[in-house]
Write an enzyme that holds these catalytic residues in place. Structure first.
Site, mmCIF file in Angstrom:
data_model
loop_
_atom_site.group_PDB
_atom_site.id
_atom_site.type_symbol
_atom_site.label_atom_id
_atom_site.label_comp_id
_atom_site.label_asym_id
_atom_site.label_seq_id
_atom_site.Cartn_x
_atom_site.Cartn_y
_atom_site.Cartn_z
ATOM 1 N N LYS A 54 0.868 -1.281 0.049
ATOM 2 C CA LYS A 54 -0.027 0.123 -0.036
ATOM 3 C C LYS A 54 0.865 1.138 -0.113
ATOM 4 O O LYS A 54 0.864 2.205 -0.759
ATOM 5 C CB LYS A 54 -0.857 -0.211 1.134
ATOM 6 C CG LYS A 54 -2.106 -1.069 1.173
ATOM 7 C CD LYS A 54 -2.775 -1.166 2.457
ATOM 8 C CE LYS A 54 -3.945 -2.232 2.192
ATOM 9 N NZ LYS A 54 -4.567 -2.542 3.640
ATOM 10 N N GLN A 98 -4.814 -1.336 9.681
ATOM 11 C CA GLN A 98 -4.713 -2.689 9.111
ATOM 12 C C GLN A 98 -5.494 -3.725 10.039
ATOM 13 O O GLN A 98 -4.963 -3.812 11.153
ATOM 14 C CB GLN A 98 -3.249 -3.135 8.858
ATOM 15 C CG GLN A 98 -2.961 -4.363 8.070
ATOM 16 C CD GLN A 98 -3.559 -4.379 6.617
ATOM 17 O OE1 GLN A 98 -3.336 -3.308 5.881
ATOM 18 N NE2 GLN A 98 -4.078 -5.095 6.223
ATOM 19 N N ASP A 121 -11.282 3.071 4.483
ATOM 20 C CA ASP A 121 -11.811 1.610 4.140
ATOM 21 C C ASP A 121 -13.312 1.482 4.218
ATOM 22 O O ASP A 121 -13.622 0.367 4.139
ATOM 23 C CB ASP A 121 -10.967 0.969 5.546
ATOM 24 C CG ASP A 121 -10.245 -0.012 5.194
ATOM 25 O OD1 ASP A 121 -9.934 -0.328 3.967
ATOM 26 O OD2 ASP A 121 -9.428 -0.556 5.898
#
Ligand code: NAP
Length: 300
Positions: A54, A98, A121
């Site tokens: 990422k 994460q 997200d």
């Protein structure tokens, strides 16, 4: 029939180029550089790989990447304080924690402490509610990537029967909401669904997000259907040598490709689209934070 392969890798590369163009324009015209902060707690090897990749792609499209690696035993208040700091940092437009988090941390509490406007997200309860009520939100990256590919392949999805296998909060449910938003007739199947093969055979669009290697085979698929395989499963591959493994989806590609009209492969399908959509969401968050028009082709 031999299915058309929906090339997620190429599609994702194209999305990243479009994001990079918009980032260059924002930076050149307004001196604003979108920034993505990724927070990793602990040493999970798969998470470390995801976070590295990422960060690399964030920089490649011209954005700022801020990585925060915290030890496995980080107290919850320390993590929450970091998120608060990132919420208040004007250089940070997107925040991603994460998952999975170590067991002692309350995942819901942590995710819901992110500013919803920076929740790239799309897991914050406010964004979940906005999506469910058909309002502008941050859309979870994996289902967003699936929808982009479906729209590109089909044009209009209106009136199609869509079956989503899997009802997780991160894939199945938001995928179903997005398909409903496209005026599909949506069925969500899961581990308790009766006669699941027949349910799937009714689908013009079948999205598999189960986490069971090659569970869905050609007999489950309506001839000509579009199949989106979200699954990423590592299985033994003795044919490649002792101890070797390979990645497979939730769909048995070889039998499914003989029946489907179009299908995403694993790897090279949904996976690359997820990170591309994370970058797109960060760009969108930056545009919204600064009152600029959103890149229309990158939002739903
Ligand atoms: P998850 O949270 O484990 O959810 C799996 C879902 O599948 C559950 O709703 C479960 O039903 C259902 N299920 C399990 N066994 C079933 C069966 N035999 N028949 C019908 N339904 C069944 O998984 P997830 O996080 O949604 O992920 C799903 C897959 O997508 C995994 O392979 C994951 O690695 C992959 N994934 C890929 C990406 C990407 O970027 N490509 C991103 C996220 C996830 P119940 O609710 O009834 O238990």
């Amino acid at each position: 029939m031999t299915a058309t392969i929906i090339d997620g890798k190429a599609f994702a590369a194209n999305v990243r180029v479009r994001v990079a163009e918009q980032v260059a324009a924002l930076t050149g015209d307004h001196g604003i550089k979108p920034g993505l902060a990724v927070v990793l707690v602990g040493e999970d090897p798969a998470s470390q790989v995801y976070v590295r990749s990422k960060g690399k792609m964030t920089v490649e499209v011209g954005m700022n990447s801020f990585e925060h690696k915290l030890p496995d035993d980080t107290p919850e208040n320390v993590l929450l304080a970091l998120i608060q700091k990132l919420n208040n940092d004007p250089q940070v437009h997107g925040i991603l924690v994460q998952l999975p988090l170590p067991d002692h941390l309350n995942e819901g509490l942590v995710i819901n402490s992110i500013d919803p406007a920076k929740d790239v997200d799309g897991f914050h309860i406010s964004n979940v509610g906005l999506l469910a009520t058909g309002q502008k939100s941050m859309v979870p990256c994996t289902p967003l990537g699936c929808l982009m590919m479906l729209r590109e392949h089909h044009g209009s999805l209106s009136g199609l029967n869509a079956v989503v296998v899997g009802r997780s909060n991160i894939v199945g449910k938001p995928m179903a909401q997005l398909l409903l938003g496209e005026s599909c007739t949506v069925t969500i199947a899961h581990s308790r669904t009766r006669e699941i093969e027949a349910v799937c055979r009714n689908a013009d669009v079948l999205v598999a997000a189960v986490g069971r290697p090659e569970m869905i085979n050609g007999n489950w698929i309506k001839p000509g259907a579009t199949v989106i395989d979200v699954g990423i499963n590592r299985v033994d591959a003795p044919e490649k040598g002792d101890g070797k493994t390979r990645l497979v989806g939730d769909v048995d590609f070889s039998s499914a490709a003989k029946v489907a009209g179009a299908i995403t492969p694993v790897p090279g399908g949904v996976g690359p689209m997820t990170i591309a959509c994370l970058l797109a969401n960060t760009l969108v968050a930056c545009c919204r934070a600064n009152g600029f028009a959103e890149p229309e082709e990158l939002v739903v």
